[in-house]
Design an enzyme around this catalytic site. Structure first.
Site, PDB file in Angstrom:
ATOM      1  N   CYS A  48       1.597   1.182   0.555  1.00 45.47           N
ATOM      2  CA  CYS A  48       1.133   0.299   1.628  1.00 45.47           C
ATOM      3  C   CYS A  48      -0.239   0.673   2.183  1.00 45.47           C
ATOM      4  O   CYS A  48      -0.766  -0.026   3.045  1.00 45.47           O
ATOM      5  CB  CYS A  48       2.166   0.239   2.749  1.00 45.47           C
ATOM      6  SG  CYS A  48       3.643  -0.681   2.294  1.00 45.47           S
ATOM      7  N   SER A  49      -0.827   1.759   1.706  1.00 39.08           N
ATOM      8  CA  SER A  49      -2.183   2.119   2.102  1.00 39.08           C
ATOM      9  C   SER A  49      -3.204   1.744   1.037  1.00 39.08           C
ATOM     10  O   SER A  49      -4.387   2.075   1.154  1.00 39.08           O
ATOM     11  CB  SER A  49      -2.279   3.626   2.397  1.00 39.08           C
ATOM     12  OG  SER A  49      -1.488   3.974   3.507  1.00 39.08           O
TER      13      SER A  49
END
Length: 374
Positions: free
Chosen positions: A157-158
């Site tokens: 998710c980064s």
């Protein structure tokens, strides 16, 4: 850094189909009835645990999500299937993930007033890629007619912010003058639609940003990248074990552990203070505090996480103008969430306004950019 690096364009694309909480719950609860009936004897003998029911109200309260877009709706709500039905394509055809990446890329290029001929590098950065090689980025590069080079990277998710970090560094080093960063988050194939605690979390989307040196910027809305900041700290609390080694392990290649799963309460407890501290230290590098920030474009995983992180930073709740939420319509879109928030909520800022674009997720990983409206 020899010259100023700028985010000059952003694109947000989503599929036509969507699924509401109620649609999802109706399908899931029907599956629960079928499952529990089929395993009635084992459940009574306490050999199998009965599956629990869910509700639309539970989902919204737990996450802030009301609906989600899905690349292929067919099959996802079928209790005999419980997964999207995505048709296989020939090797010569554009892949599903490249297709949505191209859609977002076109929007970002238009936003930046750029053409394919202006781009030197393509980074496809997301939570999952549909194959190991050839790189989706190189396929997208070919589809758009871009010269130069491209590569994929995965940081859960980064991934979006980490991809922008790599673009920033390439531009700063003089290895490129314009970089296209794309986040084609086709996550529905990795959702366990039979799991009450995770079946509602994700939606499909594709986002893209254009970063370039200040000397070539000619878009209506652009942002100086003041600096970037990243940190990782290993954790098992968010995981997906699907991979090529599975075929050698003599296990179910599509078992529950091969799909997205997490220890949600641990993630909430550990990531919130980590993200707040990360952002605070990033601001401190510029002698800024949270009160100097005009807008917060945060990762869209859970509304309660965002509320807590902002409250830790500001000492109060933020309103929707300060910290926009897109979870209600898009759900968690892995790395794309913060870019969606930015893409849909940036044109009203005025010259000199400072914003924080930050994502956080599995790894753990946190990436942020301080942006200033030009």
């Amino acid at each position: 850094m020899s010259q100023q690096i700028v985010v000059s364009g952003v694109g947000v694309w989503h599929p036509e189909s969507s699924i509401t909480n109620q649609e999802l719950v109706d399908s899931y609860n029907a599956y629960v009835d079928s499952y529990n009936e089929a395993h009635k004897a084992e459940i009574e003998a306490q050999q199998v645990t009965a599956k629990p029911y869910s509700s639309a109200e539970f989902i919204e309260k737990a996450s802030g999500i009301k609906s989600r877009y899905i690349y292929q709706k067919e099959g996802a709500l079928d209790i005999s299937r419980m997964k999207p039905k995505i048709e296989a394509r020939e090797d010569e055809a554009l892949s599903h993930q490249a297709e949505i990446a191209v859609e977002a890329a076109k929007l970002a290029l238009a936003s930046a007033n750029k053409t394919a001929q202006d781009v030197d590098a393509v980074i496809v950065s997301c939570a999952y890629t549909q194959r190991a090689y050839p790189a989706i980025a190189i396929e997208v590069q070919e589809a758009l007619g871009i010269e130069g080079f491209g590569f994929d990277m995965l940081v859960a998710c980064s991934a979006a912010t980490f991809g922008m970090h790599r673009a920033y560094e390439m531009l700063s080093a003089g290895n490129a003058k314009c970089v296209l960063v794309i986040n084609p988050e086709l996550v529905s194939p990795q959702i366990n639609y039979t799991d009450r605690d995770s079946h509602f979390i994700f939606g499909d989307v594709a986002t893209a940003t254009v970063l370039e040196t200040a000397e070539t910027v000619n878009s209506e809305h652009s942002y100086d990248v003041m600096s970037t900041n990243a940190v990782t700290k290993y954790s098992n609390n968010i995981r997906s074990n699907f991979g090529y080694i599975t075929r050698t392990e003599d296990v179910d290649p599509y078992g529950a552990d091969k799909l997205f799963h997490q220890a949600g309460r641990k993630v909430f407890k550990e990531v919130c203070p980590m993200a707040a501290s990360h952002i605070e230290s990033h601001l401190d590098r510029h002698q800024l505090t949270a009160t100097d920030v005009r807008r917060w474009w945060l990762h869209q995983a859970n509304i309660n996480m965002n509320t807590l992180i902002i409250k830790r930073l500001l000492g109060r709740d933020a309103n929707a103008d300060e910290a926009p939420i897109v979870l209600d319509e898009y759900a968690n879109t892995a790395s794309a969430g913060s870019v969606i928030a930015f893409g849909l909520n940036h044109e009203d800022l005025v010259t000199g306004d400072v914003g924080v674009l930050c994502s956080f997720g599995a790894g753990y990983s946190i990436g942020s950019l301080l942006l200033k409206k030009r």
